[in-house]
Design a protein around this motif. Structure first.
Motif, PDB file in Angstrom:
ATOM      1  N   ALA A  26       0.788  -1.211   0.085  1.00  0.00           N
ATOM      2  CA  ALA A  26       0.026   0.033   0.071  1.00  0.00           C
ATOM      3  C   ALA A  26       0.753   1.322   0.094  1.00  0.00           C
ATOM      4  CB  ALA A  26      -0.991  -0.020   1.121  1.00  0.00           C
ATOM      5  N   ARG A  27       2.147   1.038   0.397  1.00  0.00           N
ATOM      6  CA  ARG A  27       3.017   2.385   0.547  1.00  0.00           C
ATOM      7  C   ARG A  27       4.452   1.825   0.610  1.00  0.00           C
ATOM      8  NH1 ARG A  27       0.425   0.789   4.994  1.00  0.00           N
ATOM      9  NH2 ARG A  27      -1.114   2.169   4.676  1.00  0.00           N
ATOM     10  N   PHE A  28       5.418   2.597   0.355  1.00  0.00           N
ATOM     11  CA  PHE A  28       6.860   2.374   0.650  1.00  0.00           C
ATOM     12  C   PHE A  28       7.209   3.394   1.743  1.00  0.00           C
ATOM     13  CE2 PHE A  28       6.542   1.474  -3.878  1.00  0.00           C
ATOM     14  CZ  PHE A  28       7.178   0.126  -3.961  1.00  0.00           C
ATOM     15  N   LEU A  29       8.074   2.871   2.561  1.00  0.00           N
ATOM     16  CA  LEU A  29       8.842   3.604   3.675  1.00  0.00           C
ATOM     17  C   LEU A  29      10.066   3.820   3.370  1.00  0.00           C
ATOM     18  CD1 LEU A  29       7.458   1.618   6.914  1.00  0.00           C
ATOM     19  CD2 LEU A  29       6.272   3.503   5.754  1.00  0.00           C
ATOM     20  N   VAL A  30      10.483   5.067   2.836  1.00  0.00           N
ATOM     21  CA  VAL A  30      11.727   5.440   2.482  1.00  0.00           C
ATOM     22  C   VAL A  30      12.499   6.082   3.820  1.00  0.00           C
ATOM     23  CG1 VAL A  30      13.096   6.802   0.872  1.00  0.00           C
ATOM     24  CG2 VAL A  30      10.653   5.557   0.344  1.00  0.00           C
ATOM     25  N   HIS A  31      13.705   5.398   4.132  1.00  0.00           N
ATOM     26  CA  HIS A  31      14.408   6.189   5.047  1.00  0.00           C
ATOM     27  C   HIS A  31      15.615   7.256   4.501  1.00  0.00           C
ATOM     28  CE1 HIS A  31      12.653   3.247   7.595  1.00  0.00           C
ATOM     29  NE2 HIS A  31      12.877   2.080   6.775  1.00  0.00           N
ATOM     30  N   GLU A  32      15.388   8.262   4.863  1.00  0.00           N
ATOM     31  CA  GLU A  32      16.389   9.523   4.401  1.00  0.00           C
ATOM     32  C   GLU A  32      16.722  10.343   5.281  1.00  0.00           C
ATOM     33  OE1 GLU A  32      13.654  11.083   1.372  1.00  0.00           O
ATOM     34  OE2 GLU A  32      14.336   9.567  -0.364  1.00  0.00           O
ATOM     35  N   ARG A  33      17.973  10.684   5.631  1.00  0.00           N
ATOM     36  CA  ARG A  33      18.705  11.412   6.326  1.00  0.00           C
ATOM     37  C   ARG A  33      17.930  11.749   7.703  1.00  0.00           C
ATOM     38  NH1 ARG A  33      18.774  16.571   2.310  1.00  0.00           N
ATOM     39  NH2 ARG A  33      20.228  15.735   0.482  1.00  0.00           N
ATOM     40  N   GLY A  34      17.595  10.428   8.413  1.00  0.00           N
ATOM     41  CA  GLY A  34      17.211  10.190   9.786  1.00  0.00           C
ATOM     42  C   GLY A  34      15.467  10.215  10.010  1.00  0.00           C
ATOM     43  N   ARG A  35      15.151  10.407   8.513  1.00  0.00           N
ATOM     44  CA  ARG A  35      13.705  10.604   8.816  1.00  0.00           C
ATOM     45  C   ARG A  35      13.133   9.159   7.905  1.00  0.00           C
ATOM     46  NH1 ARG A  35      12.066  15.824   5.956  1.00  0.00           N
ATOM     47  NH2 ARG A  35      10.099  15.073   6.832  1.00  0.00           N
TER      48      ARG A  35
END
Length: 256
Positions: A149-158
């Motif tokens: 249903a969604r992607f969880l993208v880890h970028e710059r600590g967020r």
């Protein structure tokens, strides 16, 4: 034993060749057709009406569950062939009579055929077919539960949440997948094949071993040599769709 009609849906030529070789050594088991992807598998079940289906779980842009969910009953007995033990166990619980975990040997294959023969005998004696159909109907629930249903993208600590509805296309990039939206490109640590299994094959099309494209993001198609198609996307990107994946396009999109 009466002749058993066998179909094979497997995207790896060596794996299909192995099944052919093992079946050739067994009397009364006849191959009525082969396919290498979801579209071909659906057509094979419709046209050949096999008694038994050897079905790979990972099939390009889709998977074995898609073949079953999108095929009309009556269904054949199903034996999954897979290199992924965790998928095989779930498939066995829900729909398959048996599974063959790659690499399997002749002894394991013969055991599988013995189990199939016993089930076919039960089908002829009683209402075993009804029980098999009920198990196969539950495949749809399994397939829907696995959809992303969604992607969880880890970028710059967020952790950024990217809804599937925002994704225009996906491209393989080493050990990562580029997730393209209108605003930007995100990197997700995954393989394209694994993500393809969890995306709706009616929504995202596998156009190349390295590319998945949202169907309504394709603006135009044009025929090329050797049965390939040139695809123009709505952002101007051009991709070549190989003949292997052409059958996954809607019929009226395939060009001349």
């Amino acid at each position: 034993m009466a002749e058993v009609r066998v179909a094979i849906v497997e995207d790896e030529p060596p794996a299909r060749a192995k099944l052919r070789r093992l079946l050739a050594a067994q009397p009364d088991w006849r191959i009525v057709g082969e396919a290498e992807d979801v579209a071909g598998g659906i057509a094979l079940l419709r046209d050949a009406a096999p008694d038994l289906l050897f079905l790979d779980i990972q099939l390009g842009a889709g998977n074995g569950f898609d073949v079953l969910v999108r095929s009309a009953p009556p269904h054949p007995l199903v034996v999954f062939t897979t290199a992924y033990h965790e998928h095989a166990l779930r498939a066995f619980d829900v729909a398959a009579l048996d599974y063959l975990l790659k690499p399997f040997d002749r002894t394991r294959f013969v055991q599988c055929l013995e189990r199939v023969a016993a089930r076919l005998a039960e089908r002829r004696r009683d209402d075993g077919a009804a029980a098999d159909e009920e198990r196969l109907r539950r495949v749809g629930d399994l397939g829907r539960a696995e959809r992303l249903a969604r992607f969880l993208v880890h970028e710059r600590g967020r952790t950024r949440i990217v809804p599937i509805a925002d994704v225009q296309r996906l491209s393989a990039s080493g050990n990562y997948v580029e997730v393209h939206t209108r605003e930007r490109c995100h990197l997700v640590r995954a393989t394209l094949s694994r993500l393809a299994q969890r995306l709706d094959p009616g929504e995202f099309l596998r156009v190349h071993r390295s590319h998945l494209v949202r169907a309504d993001f394709i603006a135009a198609t044009a025929p090329r040599a050797h049965g390939d198609l040139a695809l123009t996307l709505r952002d101007g990107t051009e991709l070549l769709l190989s003949r292997r994946y052409r059958a996954l396009l809607p019929t009226d999109w395939r060009g001349g």
